[in-house]
Write a protein that holds these residues in place. Structure first.
Motif, mmCIF file in Angstrom:
data_model
loop_
_atom_site.group_PDB
_atom_site.id
_atom_site.type_symbol
_atom_site.label_atom_id
_atom_site.label_comp_id
_atom_site.label_asym_id
_atom_site.label_seq_id
_atom_site.Cartn_x
_atom_site.Cartn_y
_atom_site.Cartn_z
ATOM 1 N N CYS A 98 0.843 -1.213 0.000
ATOM 2 C CA CYS A 98 0.000 0.000 0.000
ATOM 3 C C CYS A 98 0.872 1.254 0.000
ATOM 4 O O CYS A 98 0.607 2.197 -0.755
ATOM 5 N N LEU A 99 1.903 1.280 0.841
ATOM 6 C CA LEU A 99 2.797 2.442 0.878
ATOM 7 C C LEU A 99 3.459 2.630 -0.482
ATOM 8 O O LEU A 99 3.559 3.761 -0.970
ATOM 9 N N GLN A 100 3.894 1.553 -1.098
ATOM 10 C CA GLN A 100 4.500 1.681 -2.421
ATOM 11 C C GLN A 100 3.531 2.300 -3.418
ATOM 12 O O GLN A 100 3.911 3.173 -4.199
ATOM 13 N N ARG A 101 2.282 1.847 -3.407
ATOM 14 C CA ARG A 101 1.281 2.426 -4.324
ATOM 15 C C ARG A 101 1.056 3.909 -4.029
ATOM 16 O O ARG A 101 0.945 4.721 -4.939
ATOM 17 N N ILE A 102 0.994 4.256 -2.747
ATOM 18 C CA ILE A 102 0.785 5.652 -2.355
ATOM 19 C C ILE A 102 1.924 6.516 -2.886
ATOM 20 O O ILE A 102 1.695 7.569 -3.488
ATOM 21 N N LEU A 103 3.140 6.071 -2.667
ATOM 22 C CA LEU A 103 4.306 6.878 -3.039
ATOM 23 C C LEU A 103 4.578 6.890 -4.540
ATOM 24 O O LEU A 103 5.288 7.765 -5.030
ATOM 25 N N ARG A 104 4.039 5.954 -5.254
ATOM 26 C CA ARG A 104 4.278 5.889 -6.707
ATOM 27 C C ARG A 104 3.127 6.458 -7.522
ATOM 28 O O ARG A 104 3.188 6.464 -8.739
ATOM 29 N N ARG A 105 2.114 6.936 -6.846
ATOM 30 C CA ARG A 105 0.954 7.525 -7.512
ATOM 31 C C ARG A 105 1.365 8.808 -8.228
ATOM 32 O O ARG A 105 2.043 9.650 -7.649
ATOM 33 N N PRO A 106 0.939 8.968 -9.473
ATOM 34 C CA PRO A 106 1.248 10.216 -10.187
ATOM 35 C C PRO A 106 0.659 11.425 -9.461
ATOM 36 O O PRO A 106 -0.421 11.345 -8.885
ATOM 37 N N GLY A 107 1.391 12.506 -9.480
ATOM 38 C CA GLY A 107 0.897 13.725 -8.868
ATOM 39 C C GLY A 107 1.022 13.759 -7.360
ATOM 40 O O GLY A 107 0.492 14.645 -6.713
ATOM 41 N N ARG A 108 1.734 12.835 -6.770
ATOM 42 C CA ARG A 108 1.900 12.765 -5.317
ATOM 43 C C ARG A 108 2.745 13.934 -4.832
ATOM 44 O O ARG A 108 3.382 14.602 -5.613
ATOM 45 N N ALA A 109 2.774 14.191 -3.580
ATOM 46 C CA ALA A 109 3.562 15.213 -2.888
ATOM 47 C C ALA A 109 2.998 16.608 -3.087
ATOM 48 O O ALA A 109 3.674 17.504 -3.538
ATOM 49 N N PRO A 110 1.742 16.799 -2.713
ATOM 50 C CA PRO A 110 1.192 18.153 -2.791
ATOM 51 C C PRO A 110 1.856 19.052 -1.750
ATOM 52 O O PRO A 110 2.346 18.575 -0.738
ATOM 53 N N GLU A 111 1.859 20.310 -2.043
ATOM 54 C CA GLU A 111 2.410 21.254 -1.073
ATOM 55 C C GLU A 111 1.494 21.310 0.135
ATOM 56 O O GLU A 111 0.277 21.283 0.005
#
Length: 190
Positions: free
Chosen positions: A86-99
């Motif tokens: 699950c963490l891998q999917r979260i971190l590899r999702r396009p557009g991740r890391a919003p300000e």
């Protein structure tokens, strides 16, 4: 809904069974199911890990988030591989890391909840789980928001990209991770 939430704080033997039943009731609303997952984690602790692990695979993304928080605050290690995926999917999702505001990280951060759960169940410095988690976080550090980076660097500074080799990183303090995730959501219902 409030009745379901209150069952998380109640006493007696029937509560956990009632909460488990809500999760299998056809037609139960998302809110009811999410409240039941969290209440069951509060009430049963690690004994709810089987239900929480199953909920990580549910079609409902919101229920999966609540299940991860439940595991992070109370679960045993049986869902570690599933949570790592699950963490891998979260971190590899396009557009991740919003300000976001780097001074405040809400407990609803999916990445933070996953790290809390995974970090509570590591196998010591140099262990397979520890090395895999540190490597994943470092490889995807730029996918974490500024708030997630600051939070992680504060609770587990060695896992940051400039830390020691992955095999030498000491596990985070499991109690600190558990405390962080439990404070807002595992408190008594008013």
């Amino acid at each position: 809904m409030s009745v379901i939430a209150v069952l998380g704080d109640a006493q007696g033997f029937a509560g956990p069974d009632a909460l488990r039943k809500v999760l299998t009731t056809v037609g139960a609303s998302r809110d009811m199911r999410c409240a039941a997952v969290l209440a069951l984690a509060k009430r049963s602790g690690a004994d709810a890990s089987d239900v929480l692990a199953r909920a990580l695979s549910d079609r409902d993304t919101v229920l999966r988030r609540y299940a991860m928080v439940g595991l992070a605050g109370a679960g045993d290690d049986r869902a570690w591989e599933q949570a790592f995926a699950c963490l891998q999917r979260i971190l590899r999702r396009p557009g991740r890391a919003p300000e976001s505001d780097p001074r405040h990280l809400p407990v609803q951060s999916q990445a933070a909840a996953a790290v809390c759960y995974l970090g509570r169940h590591l196998d010591g410095a140099g262990g397979d789980r520890a090395v895999r988690l540190v490597a994943e976080l470092r490889d995807r550090w730029d996918r974490l928001s500024a708030a997630e980076q600051a939070w992680l660097a504060g609770l587990w500074p060695q896992c940051a990209p400039d830390g020691p080799a992955a095999g030498e990183v000491a596990p985070p303090e499991a109690r600190r991770l558990e405390w962080w995730v439990r404070q807002p959501l595992f408190g008594p219902v008013h």
